[in-house]
Scaffold this active site. Sequence first.
Site, short mmCIF file in Angstrom:
data_model
loop_
_atom_site.label_atom_id
_atom_site.label_comp_id
_atom_site.label_asym_id
_atom_site.label_seq_id
_atom_site.Cartn_x
_atom_site.Cartn_y
_atom_site.Cartn_z
N PHE A 1 0.66 -1.39 0.10
CA PHE A 1 0.23 -0.05 0.05
C PHE A 1 0.90 1.04 0.04
CE2 PHE A 1 -3.99 2.12 2.27
CZ PHE A 1 -4.55 1.94 0.62
N ILE B 1 1.94 3.45 -5.25
CA ILE B 1 1.09 2.90 -6.48
C ILE B 1 -0.06 2.13 -6.14
CG2 ILE B 1 1.33 1.38 -8.60
CD1 ILE B 1 4.38 2.17 -8.63
N ALA C 1 4.66 -5.50 -10.12
CA ALA C 1 5.75 -5.08 -9.54
C ALA C 1 6.87 -5.83 -9.85
CB ALA C 1 5.08 -5.19 -7.98
N ARG C 2 6.99 -6.98 -9.40
CA ARG C 2 8.16 -7.75 -9.76
C ARG C 2 7.96 -9.43 -9.70
NH1 ARG C 2 10.34 -3.69 -11.11
NH2 ARG C 2 12.10 -2.86 -10.53
N GLU D 1 13.30 -12.20 -16.82
CA GLU D 1 13.24 -11.47 -18.00
C GLU D 1 14.42 -11.02 -19.06
OE1 GLU D 1 11.64 -7.73 -16.17
OE2 GLU D 1 9.93 -8.89 -15.20
N HIS E 1 7.30 -5.86 -19.21
CA HIS E 1 7.62 -4.94 -18.23
C HIS E 1 7.48 -3.46 -18.89
CE1 HIS E 1 10.49 -4.82 -14.37
NE2 HIS E 1 9.69 -3.65 -14.77
N GLY F 1 5.44 -1.10 -17.44
CA GLY F 1 4.63 -0.46 -16.43
C GLY F 1 5.34 1.16 -16.56
C1 DGY Z 1 10.86 0.27 -12.10
O1 DGY Z 1 11.00 1.44 -12.35
O2 DGY Z 1 11.29 -0.07 -11.20
C2 DGY Z 1 10.31 -0.42 -13.07
O3 DGY Z 1 9.89 -1.57 -12.89
C3 DGY Z 1 11.21 -0.66 -14.17
O4 DGY Z 1 12.28 -1.29 -13.91
#
Ligand code: DGY
Length: 327
Positions: A153, A156, A234-235, A264, A283, A285
Amino acid sequence: MRRPRVCIHVPIEGDLKARIRATCRVFDIDIGVPREELLGSLHDVEGILLTPRVQVDAEFFDAAPKLRVVSTVSVGYDPFDIDEATRRGVVVGHTPGVLTNAVTDLTMSMIFSLGLKLFPAEAYVRSGGWARHEPPPGLGFDVRGRTLGVIGFGRIGQEVTRRMQGFGMRTLWYDLFDSPPHGAPQSERRGLRELLAESDFVSLHANLDAGSRLLIGAEELGKMKPSAYLVNTARGGLVDQSALTQALQTGALAGAALDVLEAEPPDLNDPIVTLPNVICFPHIGSATEETRRAMRELAVDNLLAVLAEERPPAAVNPEVLGRSPGL
Ligand code: DGY
């Protein structure tokens, strides 16, 4: 004036490079060079601009004994050994805040795409199914009224919550802290298991670190409803990907939208990217023109501030700053 040597290991615009050149001696190393070549060039470097593709660890710091700042064009810094950087007095800068909007846009798009079954519908048209009068793919469902569980939380997670509430979703959140951060939208806190069990969509927004690695494994996936969806912008390391693949293949989970994977790019034969109930992106985002530009600007601000012995706008380990003369 002393001009520190700076390595630029990420493509940046000419005007940003000129800003660095105004006070530093600059050289570029292409993002694709082998690690040995990069490390071999760092012996007199005081600042480096890079991305999380680079593993920044003891070996990296050994190769760069004069290093004062590592500035990454990313908010995430999971491949960096921050304790080691702090021990060696190296400031790590990153780019929080400026990508919140873009990542939220993508997360929302994924939720709507899953709910409305947009990708099967698009594939039906593209493959000629509509033109051939074939039966259309199944119906989607309204996102309005469904429950969104947000794990992580922070900036984002809060923005996704705020915006999806605007589209009529009920929202839950889980994080390591108990009280909502200042300024966070009203949302109900749950324990991790409760959130997983109640949500129609679970969206991941946590940092990846030793404590959160594989946060979502077979047991956690087993708590989710078979009708639920997992969204990860996220990851990849937050999720046990083979457990997720199995849950998706067996119908234990309805589907997933993934912008990040364990590896990745993925292995060519990784089954998860071609499952019919998965939509997967490379990826992206933060991949809008405006956001990437803002990230590069902030990363350059961080780099130049530390080299000028000023406080950078966004340091991961600000405790190092107090130790440097003038900061
Ligand atoms: C970030 O900024 O962490 C994005 O996921 C790009 O790696």
